[in-house]
Design a protein around this motif. Structure first.
Motif, PDB file in Angstrom:
ATOM      1  N   ILE A   1      -3.931  -2.585  -4.445  1.00 55.08           N
ATOM      2  CA  ILE A   1      -2.379  -2.598  -5.163  1.00 55.08           C
ATOM      3  C   ILE A   1      -2.746  -3.534  -6.074  1.00 55.08           C
ATOM      4  CG2 ILE A   1      -0.324  -1.753  -5.214  1.00 55.08           C
ATOM      5  CD1 ILE A   1      -1.950   0.816  -4.689  1.00 55.08           C
TER       6      ILE A   1
ATOM      7  N   VAL B   1       5.679   7.182  -6.405  1.00 57.17           N
ATOM      8  CA  VAL B   1       5.767   8.857  -7.344  1.00 57.17           C
ATOM      9  C   VAL B   1       6.376   9.943  -5.549  1.00 57.17           C
ATOM     10  CG1 VAL B   1       3.806  10.256  -6.876  1.00 57.17           C
ATOM     11  CG2 VAL B   1       3.222   8.266  -7.105  1.00 57.17           C
TER      12      VAL B   1
ATOM     13  N   HIS C   1      -2.244   9.520  -0.803  1.00 57.66           N
ATOM     14  CA  HIS C   1      -2.519   9.035  -2.141  1.00 57.66           C
ATOM     15  C   HIS C   1      -3.718   8.094  -1.953  1.00 57.66           C
ATOM     16  CE1 HIS C   1       1.792  10.097  -3.404  1.00 57.66           C
ATOM     17  NE2 HIS C   1       2.107   9.832  -1.536  1.00 57.66           N
TER      18      HIS C   1
ATOM     19  N   HIS D   1      -4.155   6.381   1.296  1.00 57.90           N
ATOM     20  CA  HIS D   1      -3.699   6.460   2.266  1.00 57.90           C
ATOM     21  C   HIS D   1      -1.659   7.085   2.212  1.00 57.90           C
ATOM     22  CE1 HIS D   1      -2.113   2.093   4.305  1.00 57.90           C
ATOM     23  NE2 HIS D   1      -3.730   1.621   3.849  1.00 57.90           N
ATOM     24  N   VAL D   2      -1.722   7.648   3.174  1.00 59.71           N
ATOM     25  CA  VAL D   2      -0.353   7.463   3.498  1.00 59.71           C
ATOM     26  C   VAL D   2      -0.331   9.569   2.553  1.00 59.71           C
ATOM     27  CG1 VAL D   2       1.276   6.406   4.682  1.00 59.71           C
ATOM     28  CG2 VAL D   2       0.956   7.131   2.113  1.00 59.71           C
TER      29      VAL D   2
ATOM     30  N   LEU E   1      -5.453   5.419  -3.575  1.00 57.60           N
ATOM     31  CA  LEU E   1      -5.266   4.008  -3.666  1.00 57.60           C
ATOM     32  C   LEU E   1      -6.148   3.642  -5.668  1.00 57.60           C
ATOM     33  CD1 LEU E   1      -3.275   1.989  -0.690  1.00 57.60           C
ATOM     34  CD2 LEU E   1      -2.753   3.614  -2.941  1.00 57.60           C
TER      35      LEU E   1
ATOM     36  N   PRO F   1       3.809   2.507  -3.577  1.00 57.95           N
ATOM     37  CA  PRO F   1       3.826   2.547  -5.221  1.00 57.95           C
ATOM     38  C   PRO F   1       4.041   4.872  -4.139  1.00 57.95           C
ATOM     39  CG  PRO F   1       1.914   1.609  -4.925  1.00 57.95           C
ATOM     40  CD  PRO F   1       2.642   0.779  -3.715  1.00 57.95           C
ATOM     41  N   PRO F   2       3.043   5.367  -3.347  1.00 58.24           N
ATOM     42  CA  PRO F   2       3.766   6.201  -2.759  1.00 58.24           C
ATOM     43  C   PRO F   2       5.271   6.784  -2.645  1.00 58.24           C
ATOM     44  CG  PRO F   2       1.339   5.455  -1.385  1.00 58.24           C
ATOM     45  CD  PRO F   2       2.110   4.403  -2.685  1.00 58.24           C
TER      46      PRO F   2
ATOM     47  N   LEU G   1       3.957   1.520 -12.045  1.00 59.27           N
ATOM     48  CA  LEU G   1       5.506   2.082 -11.673  1.00 59.27           C
ATOM     49  C   LEU G   1       6.586   1.377 -10.405  1.00 59.27           C
ATOM     50  CD1 LEU G   1       5.995   5.398 -10.724  1.00 59.27           C
ATOM     51  CD2 LEU G   1       4.357   5.188  -9.255  1.00 59.27           C
TER      52      LEU G   1
ATOM     53  N   MET H   1      -1.206   3.594  10.607  1.00 60.71           N
ATOM     54  CA  MET H   1      -0.788   4.224   9.094  1.00 60.71           C
ATOM     55  C   MET H   1      -1.934   3.669   7.598  1.00 60.71           C
ATOM     56  SD  MET H   1       3.017   2.382   8.293  1.00 60.71           S
ATOM     57  CE  MET H   1       3.763   3.436   6.937  1.00 60.71           C
TER      58      MET H   1
ATOM     59  N   THR I   1       1.196  -1.506   0.159  1.00 60.49           N
ATOM     60  CA  THR I   1       0.083   0.004  -0.307  1.00 60.49           C
ATOM     61  C   THR I   1       1.025   1.238   0.099  1.00 60.49           C
ATOM     62  OG1 THR I   1      -0.181  -0.601   2.585  1.00 60.49           O
ATOM     63  CG2 THR I   1      -2.032  -0.792   1.479  1.00 60.49           C
ATOM     64  N   THR I   2       1.707   1.417   0.966  1.00 61.01           N
ATOM     65  CA  THR I   2       2.344   2.496   1.048  1.00 61.01           C
ATOM     66  C   THR I   2       4.053   2.394   0.042  1.00 61.01           C
ATOM     67  OG1 THR I   2       3.879   1.749   2.513  1.00 61.01           O
ATOM     68  CG2 THR I   2       1.827   2.781   3.394  1.00 61.01           C
TER      69      THR I   2
ATOM     70  N   SER J   1      -1.961  13.160  -3.441  1.00 63.24           N
ATOM     71  CA  SER J   1      -2.398  13.323  -5.206  1.00 63.24           C
ATOM     72  C   SER J   1      -2.875  12.357  -6.087  1.00 63.24           C
ATOM     73  CB  SER J   1      -0.859  12.419  -4.785  1.00 63.24           C
ATOM     74  OG  SER J   1      -0.463  11.623  -5.661  1.00 63.24           O
TER      75      SER J   1
ATOM     76  N   ALA K   1      -2.114   9.671  -8.585  1.00 63.98           N
ATOM     77  CA  ALA K   1      -0.865  10.226  -9.110  1.00 63.98           C
ATOM     78  C   ALA K   1      -1.331   8.675  -9.797  1.00 63.98           C
ATOM     79  CB  ALA K   1       0.032  10.509  -9.125  1.00 63.98           C
ATOM     80  N   LEU K   2      -1.726   8.097  -9.262  1.00 67.92           N
ATOM     81  CA  LEU K   2      -1.907   6.521  -9.094  1.00 67.92           C
ATOM     82  C   LEU K   2      -3.763   6.182  -9.743  1.00 67.92           C
ATOM     83  CD1 LEU K   2      -0.073   5.130  -5.470  1.00 67.92           C
ATOM     84  CD2 LEU K   2       0.748   4.700  -7.932  1.00 67.92           C
TER      85      LEU K   2
ATOM     86  N   ALA L   1      -0.610   1.713 -10.286  1.00 65.44           N
ATOM     87  CA  ALA L   1       0.666   1.536  -9.162  1.00 65.44           C
ATOM     88  C   ALA L   1       1.605   0.486  -9.117  1.00 65.44           C
ATOM     89  CB  ALA L   1       0.059   1.359  -8.161  1.00 65.44           C
TER      90      ALA L   1
END
Lengths: 387, 80
Positions: A207, A152, B49, B46-47, B51, A148-149, A271, B1, A145-146, B30, B32-33, A268
């Protein structure tokens, strides 16, 4: 609040509980692992265990990224943060995780290290942009989950030409951890883990989709039901698992159809494939060193790899020997089995990582489950319809 | 988180960003995804972004299936 309250309806939960009670076979027991800390939190917070018959047991899994990060990597982060030129940027959950020698990022910050908490990976990029004379290191942790961020953030930093930005990558993989739990025999003197099915992670699955879980159904014959994080989602997923077990099926089913598709988030995935590659091995708290279970930046991005930029050499460090986080993360022990639980180890003074994050099994049990200790040995209360 | 709840997209901004509202708390995130986000969509955040988008039809279907459990039927159709 849309898409939340509807899935927290107590009367509906009682109906699912009745269906579960109707459908479980009285002559056998059921043990399912909820892999993900988000589910552990929901199960504790909403008292779902009290809605289940006595022969249905939920085993809390290791799916809490803060909890599985080994002490050695926290030590690395503290060493990085102590460098005068470095600003270490981290998610807040990591601040209180115990390092070796009783330290933590919070204590290092109090002692003068430049450590900053952020909500988003993009905040780390913003800091690097605003403060070009600081070496900004983003402490990247988490499951799929974290990841892809983080990718980015890296791409944006590159577009902006930020040479003072780097990533300390600790991203780990869910399916590998699930496989490790199933493949690891119980240590001598520890009870074997009898997992009959998994409640599959909610947001990880947004994801990665459904495909990565197929091996558990096909090769291990373990049903997997991907579930949302609300209490009705979890209850429905448990019912679906019970039905699979009763019908001797082992399939990957998706309860969380409103957010998870079969293919997952292909943008995602693409990427992450571009930015990361598998590490040969990575240490997990509770699972030990697991081959091909974590990610690192590809060589093409070596310039942004904090481990290369600052020559990080991870030294494995032992957990507090009295801490039972390991067997708890493997589902072999319960929080209350640990002699530190609730005495030396509380959310205010965590000794082990399971007590640090609200998604950790110990923190969830401390916050929502301790009253159940008083009912030990007592019969489960009969189901009552929520009013 | 990992404890995220669906957030309402209130405005789409340049550079793959969007404004979201969580019960009145407004944040910029964001996108972007996630492709094709428009105001009115609900997204899992999530954080910082997005998802994935919440599919309103599938959300309704889940609630219908849950309601059906209460009636004692067990012919739930799920994506297997």
């Amino acid at each position: 609040m849309k898409y939340v309250d509807e899935y927290r309806d107590g009367a509906r939960a009682a109906e699912i509980a009745e269906a579960i009670a109707r459908e479980v076979r009285p002559d056998r027991s059921y043990a399912f692992m909820e892999f993900c800390g988000g589910h552990t939190h929901a199960i504790s917070r909403y008292g779902i265990e009290d809605l289940l018959p006595a022969n249905v047991r939920m085993i809390h899994g290791p799916g809490c990224p803060v909890c599985v990060l080994p002490v050695g990597r926290i030590d690395d982060a503290i060493r990085l943060a102590r460098r005068p030129e470095v600003t270490l940027v981290t998610y807040g959950d990591l601040m209180r995780v115990p390092s070796s020698k009783g330290g933590s990022l919070l204590k290092a910050k109090a002692a003068g290290a430049d450590i900053r908490m952020v909500y988003s990976s993009l905040d780390a990029v913003k800091i690097a942009e605003k403060e070009p004379d600081r070496e900004v290191v983003f402490f990247a942790i988490g499951f799929e989950t974290t990841t892809p961020p983080t990718a980015v953030a890296l791409k944006i930093a590159m577009e902006k030409g930020l040479e003072n930005f780097s990533i300390f990558c600790n991203h780990v993989l869910t399916p590998v951890a699930m496989r490790t739990i199933l493949d690891t025999p119980a240590a001598p003197g520890e009870p074997p883990i009898a997992i009959e099915g998994f409640v599959g992670p909610a947001h990880v699955s947004t994801i990665i989709g459904m495909e990565p879980y197929r091996e558990f159904a096909e090769q291990y014959r373990k049903p997997v039901v991907i579930a949302g994080f609300e209490p009705l989602d979890v209850m429905q997923a448990i019912l679906m698992l019970i039905r699979q077990v009763n019908e001797q099926r082992a399939e990957v089913e998706n309860q969380y159809i409103r957010a998870v598709t079969r293919a997952g988030n292909v943008t995602a995935q693409t990427l992450c494939e571009d930015v990361f590659e598998l590490r040969d091995e990575f240490e997990w708290r509770g699972l030990g060193v697991v081959p091909k279970s974590a990610l690192k930046l590809r060589d093409a991005f070596a310039f942004y790899d904090a481990e290369k930029r600052f020559a990080v050499e991870t030294v494995a460090a032992a957990d507090n020997p009295a801490c039972e986080c390991g067997p708890i993360l493997r589902g072999q022990k319960k929080p209350a089995d640990c002699r530190l639980f609730g005495t030396a180890c509380t959310p205010e003074t965590p000794m082990g990582a399971c007590m640090v994050s609200s998604e950790g099994a110990c923190a969830a049990h401390w916050t929502y489950g301790r009253f159940r200790e008083h009912q030990k040995g007592a019969e489960k209360a009969p189901l009552r319809r929520a009013s | 988180m990992c404890l995220a709840i669906p957030a309402l997209v209130t405005a789409v901004l340049p550079d793959a960003q969007a404004k979201i509202s969580l019960d009145g708390v407004v944040k910029t995130i964001s996108v972007a995804l996630v492709a094709d986000v428009v105001p009115g969509d609900y997204v899992i955040v999530h954080v910082g972004h997005a998802l994935s988008k919440i599919d309103p039809e599938e959300a309704e279907r889940t609630l219908a299936l849950i309601a059906e459990i209460g009636t004692g039927h067990s012919n739930a159709e799920v994506a297997a």
